[in-house]
Design a protein around this motif. Structure first.
Motif, PDB file in Angstrom:
ATOM      1  N   LEU A  54       0.841  -1.184   0.000  1.00  0.00           N
ATOM      2  CA  LEU A  54       0.000   0.000   0.000  1.00  0.00           C
ATOM      3  C   LEU A  54       0.881   1.240   0.000  1.00  0.00           C
ATOM      4  N   PHE A  55       0.485   2.265  -0.744  1.00  0.00           N
ATOM      5  CA  PHE A  55       1.097   3.566  -0.565  1.00  0.00           C
ATOM      6  C   PHE A  55       0.173   4.399   0.320  1.00  0.00           C
ATOM      7  N   LEU A  56       0.763   5.282   1.098  1.00  0.00           N
ATOM      8  CA  LEU A  56       0.007   6.176   1.970  1.00  0.00           C
ATOM      9  C   LEU A  56       0.521   7.597   1.776  1.00  0.00           C
ATOM     10  N   LEU A  57      -0.327   8.473   1.246  1.00  0.00           N
ATOM     11  CA  LEU A  57       0.059   9.866   1.091  1.00  0.00           C
ATOM     12  C   LEU A  57       0.072  10.541   2.457  1.00  0.00           C
ATOM     13  N   GLN A  58       1.194  11.156   2.757  1.00  0.00           N
ATOM     14  CA  GLN A  58       1.381  11.737   4.083  1.00  0.00           C
ATOM     15  C   GLN A  58       1.052  13.230   4.077  1.00  0.00           C
ATOM     16  N   LYS A  59       0.200  13.629   5.025  1.00  0.00           N
ATOM     17  CA  LYS A  59      -0.082  15.054   5.246  1.00  0.00           C
ATOM     18  C   LYS A  59       0.897  15.628   6.249  1.00  0.00           C
ATOM     19  N   SER A  60       1.148  14.879   7.297  1.00  0.00           N
ATOM     20  CA  SER A  60       2.162  15.215   8.286  1.00  0.00           C
ATOM     21  C   SER A  60       2.683  13.898   8.855  1.00  0.00           C
ATOM     22  N   THR A  61       3.583  13.948   9.792  1.00  0.00           N
ATOM     23  CA  THR A  61       4.299  12.757  10.257  1.00  0.00           C
ATOM     24  C   THR A  61       3.379  11.597  10.637  1.00  0.00           C
ATOM     25  N   TYR A  62       2.278  11.900  11.316  1.00  0.00           N
ATOM     26  CA  TYR A  62       1.362  10.840  11.754  1.00  0.00           C
ATOM     27  C   TYR A  62      -0.053  11.063  11.204  1.00  0.00           C
ATOM     28  N   ASP A  63      -0.119  11.618  10.017  1.00  0.00           N
ATOM     29  CA  ASP A  63      -1.415  11.927   9.400  1.00  0.00           C
ATOM     30  C   ASP A  63      -1.334  11.576   7.918  1.00  0.00           C
ATOM     31  N   TRP A  64      -2.117  10.586   7.509  1.00  0.00           N
ATOM     32  CA  TRP A  64      -2.159  10.148   6.124  1.00  0.00           C
ATOM     33  C   TRP A  64      -3.569  10.335   5.585  1.00  0.00           C
ATOM     34  N   TYR A  65      -3.699  10.637   4.284  1.00  0.00           N
ATOM     35  CA  TYR A  65      -5.022  11.013   3.780  1.00  0.00           C
ATOM     36  C   TYR A  65      -5.472  10.277   2.519  1.00  0.00           C
ATOM     37  N   HIS A  66      -4.642   9.419   1.966  1.00  0.00           N
ATOM     38  CA  HIS A  66      -5.076   8.683   0.773  1.00  0.00           C
ATOM     39  C   HIS A  66      -4.203   7.450   0.605  1.00  0.00           C
ATOM     40  N   THR A  67      -4.780   6.407   0.010  1.00  0.00           N
ATOM     41  CA  THR A  67      -4.043   5.156  -0.149  1.00  0.00           C
ATOM     42  C   THR A  67      -4.454   4.445  -1.432  1.00  0.00           C
TER      43      THR A  67
END
Length: 271
Positions: free
Chosen positions: A208-221
């Protein structure tokens, strides 16, 4: 499979027709599938309102679908005709993909889904709705129900089940990118974007890829299906041609992982 909500989307309780003893939820399914067919066949004349009322517009849409399929044009939806309407979902969920290992299975299952054109609908002014969304999201739908993780987990679940494996041994059932990202950190199977950029060999098809918004915040996969130079090829849900995290379709995308903050969740423990 653990995620079996799709079965509710490919069945109706009995024949539905104008002036018949109809079931509103069944009629809504029929109207949704007619509209989904129109999205792939815009000249078919099958798009109709999704309100559970089998009126003259729905009857004409059914007749137009029957005409497009070379079937008797009586405007009645029996089990046989409904089966023709839901063929894309049956192909996506029930065609057994092949692969030499779990990674190949994940990639091939994802490709099979994409080939069957999963789209969301807008029903009662709510986006993120319709048969495909409910199938991926275990019956949930509506504007607030972003479905990219639901899609990704469905793919991994389907592929794992072909090997008699349970995807919940890898990650909890969740619709949250944050939950899965945190799980990856806890299990030490999340490759951060800085490491991936310097060592692309850590990125593998099926992850899986996880787009990172911040260090512990992801918003799309989504699912990684290939790695080539600075880019990954993906199949992802709830996206569009611009790569939105709240689009309306399952699409095959290209993303530059050296220009975006993309972390990677490895499925290796399940392999």
């Amino acid at each position: 499979m653990q995620k079996k909500s799709y079965l509710k989307e490919i069945s109706i309780s009995n024949t539905q027709k104008r002036f018949g003893t109809n079931v509103k939820k069944d009629v809504e399914k029929i109207q949704a599938w007619l509209t989904l067919y129109a999205m792939q066949n815009p000249n078919a004349g099958t798009a109709t309102g999704i309100d559970g009322d089998f009126g003259p517009a729905t009857e004409q849409a059914v007749i137009n679908f029957q005409k497009a399929k070379g079937l008797p044009q009586n405007g009645v939806v029996d089990y046989y005709l409904f089966d023709a309407l839901i063929t894309p979902m049956k192909r996506a969920f029930e065609n057994n993909s092949i692969g030499n290992n779990l990674r190949e299975l994940v990639v091939n299952v994802a490709k099979n889904h994409a080939e069957n054109n999963p789209y969301e609908l807008v029903i009662r002014n709510q986006s993120n709705t319709g048969p495909w969304v409910r199938a991926y999201m275990d019956g949930n739908e509506g504007t607030s129900w972003y479905w990219c993780m639901g899609f990704a987990q469905t793919i991994i679940d389907q592929a794992a089940s072909l090997q008699g494996k349970n995807f919940k041994n890898l990650m909890p059932l969740s619709y949250s990118c944050d939950t899965i990202g945190t799980t990856g950190l806890q299990k030490r199977i999340l490759t951060r974007y800085q490491t991936a950029r310097s060592n692309p060999s850590l990125i593998k098809p099926g992850d899986l890829f996880l787009l990172q918004k911040s260090t512990y915040d992801w918003y799309h996969t989504g699912i990684v299906i290939g790695v080539n130079g600075d880019v990954i090829e993906t199949i992802e849900g709830n996206t569009n041609s611009d790569g939105s995290s709240n689009g309306n379709a399952v699409l095959n995308k290209i993303r530059n992982f050296k220009q975006s903050k993309i972390d990677f969740f490895s499925i290796e423990p399940l392999v």
